[in-house]
Design a protein around this motif. Sequence first.
Motif, PDB file in Angstrom:
ATOM      1  N   MET A 129       0.843  -1.191   0.000  1.00 13.87           N
ATOM      2  CA  MET A 129       0.000   0.000   0.000  1.00 13.87           C
ATOM      3  C   MET A 129       0.881   1.243   0.000  1.00 13.87           C
ATOM      4  N   PRO A 130       0.622   2.203  -0.905  1.00 10.32           N
ATOM      5  CA  PRO A 130       1.451   3.410  -0.941  1.00 10.32           C
ATOM      6  C   PRO A 130       1.287   4.236   0.329  1.00 10.32           C
ATOM      7  N   LEU A 131       2.341   4.951   0.682  1.00  9.82           N
ATOM      8  CA  LEU A 131       2.271   5.796   1.864  1.00  9.82           C
ATOM      9  C   LEU A 131       1.311   6.960   1.639  1.00  9.82           C
ATOM     10  N   LYS A 132       0.736   7.406   2.743  1.00  9.80           N
ATOM     11  CA  LYS A 132      -0.165   8.549   2.705  1.00  9.80           C
ATOM     12  C   LYS A 132       0.623   9.791   3.129  1.00  9.80           C
ATOM     13  N   ILE A 133       0.985  10.605   2.158  1.00  8.40           N
ATOM     14  CA  ILE A 133       1.737  11.819   2.435  1.00  8.40           C
ATOM     15  C   ILE A 133       0.739  12.942   2.698  1.00  8.40           C
ATOM     16  N   PRO A 134       0.731  13.529   3.881  1.00  7.10           N
ATOM     17  CA  PRO A 134      -0.237  14.598   4.163  1.00  7.10           C
ATOM     18  C   PRO A 134      -0.099  15.756   3.181  1.00  7.10           C
ATOM     19  N   THR A 135      -1.211  16.343   2.809  1.00  2.00           N
ATOM     20  CA  THR A 135      -1.188  17.525   1.962  1.00  2.00           C
ATOM     21  C   THR A 135      -0.807  18.734   2.812  1.00  2.00           C
ATOM     22  N   GLU A 136       0.256  19.407   2.421  1.00  4.24           N
ATOM     23  CA  GLU A 136       0.730  20.564   3.171  1.00  4.24           C
ATOM     24  C   GLU A 136       0.721  21.801   2.271  1.00  4.24           C
ATOM     25  N   ALA A 194       3.094   8.064  14.336  1.00 10.00           N
ATOM     26  CA  ALA A 194       3.224   8.839  13.094  1.00 10.00           C
ATOM     27  C   ALA A 194       3.398   7.908  11.902  1.00 10.00           C
ATOM     28  N   TYR A 195       4.238   6.897  12.032  1.00 11.24           N
ATOM     29  CA  TYR A 195       4.463   5.957  10.928  1.00 11.24           C
ATOM     30  C   TYR A 195       3.154   5.293  10.507  1.00 11.24           C
ATOM     31  N   ARG A 196       2.363   4.884  11.496  1.00  5.35           N
ATOM     32  CA  ARG A 196       1.102   4.227  11.155  1.00  5.35           C
ATOM     33  C   ARG A 196       0.159   5.194  10.445  1.00  5.35           C
ATOM     34  N   SER A 197       0.194   6.474  10.839  1.00  2.00           N
ATOM     35  CA  SER A 197      -0.662   7.452  10.162  1.00  2.00           C
ATOM     36  C   SER A 197      -0.232   7.653   8.718  1.00  2.00           C
ATOM     37  N   PHE A 198       1.058   7.439   8.429  1.00  4.80           N
ATOM     38  CA  PHE A 198       1.549   7.544   7.051  1.00  4.80           C
ATOM     39  C   PHE A 198       1.268   6.268   6.248  1.00  4.80           C
ATOM     40  N   GLY A 199       0.932   5.182   6.933  1.00 11.27           N
ATOM     41  CA  GLY A 199       0.671   3.926   6.253  1.00 11.27           C
ATOM     42  C   GLY A 199       1.853   2.981   6.187  1.00 11.27           C
TER      43      GLY A 199
END
Length: 382
Positions: free
Chosen positions: A1-8, A105-110
């Motif tokens: 699964m690709p990482l979820k990079i937050p939109t900044e 944090a890592y888990r929030s990124f996937g």
Amino acid sequence: MPLKIPTEYVDARTTGIHWPGEPVSFTEFAAARHSLHDGPFTPPFMVLRRAAVRANIAALADFCARRGVLLAPHGKTTMAPALFRQQLEAGAWGMTAATPSQVRAYRSFGVERILLANELVDRRLAAWIASKPCTFVCLVDSRAGVDLLAGTGIQVLIDVGYPGGRTGVRSVEEAASLASYAAGRVRVAGISGYEGGIADAEEVICYLKTLREAAQAVAPYAEDEFIISAGGSIWFDLVADHLAGEAQLIIRSGAYVSHDHGYYQRLTPFQRLTAHGPIHAALELWAPVLSVPEPGVAYALMGKREAPYDIDLPVSLDHPGLKVRAVNDHHAQLDVPSGITLTPGDLLRFGVSHPCTAFDKWRTLLVADEDDAVVDLIRTYF
């Protein structure tokens, strides 16, 4: 699964960028390819060289592939999911964390595979991790640590240290005893060690021999594929030489992703690994001259809040004779040799030493190409 990079977004609060107008996304800002020299930047700012990062990630990925070892880069170096993604896409098994907050944090990124290179002594977080569908492993070096995790089903590595070192049991016998106690309470997955605090290669090799012996003593208690994890950013070549083949070896190097102009430049294994690499320093701190109050002395807008200073002070990349004498909060005192003329407003570039205390000073880094165009922005989450 690709990482979820937050939109900044770039806005008036973004350090190093002058943007008084409406916020724009990092993607939109990068698409404009602003020049570091005349774009909307207000120094000091930290630059990350794209080509160097790509080369460094490829170099260690190639080393691991040739040696048959896995890589879980230590993400505490950068805490930047955009860089995590590049490391994982290059073949990294997972990511290493140092603290429970980093794990969250890592888990929030996937991130789906996480090695916590530390003990987990927060029972509440242990229950939270156990409820998440991911591969997670952490360290233990005491019965109390095992008891805190008992019943969670979490995988653990017996942490094996050395006298005078950091954490970890101090002998092979202690490792076996703890593994025996842990079996049935948690899932024993293998052993872990850390050789980065040892300065001498022969002492490192002696310690790695202890790890091999500990692995043999702990193996009968393991429930899953046996893991050995070690290898920081200084001795990972010796770790691969002496531990690969004993079990599934996971190394945890982190500083290689940006390298530096000081500590790791002196000590990187890529100085010895002539068939691999080289790797390149990717971080540049750009800072303006503030004052030239007397002959031979100048001050730049760069200090402890902008640059790492725990091992080496920054070094000039533009003028080899220019030396950083001392740093205050936001000032760097420069020794200016004869023949170099500095004027307030001159923009200087500095290399830094120890990336682990460089990234954490910046929430936004400017990713530049070989033409000094900003092609991306990197957000850190410390």
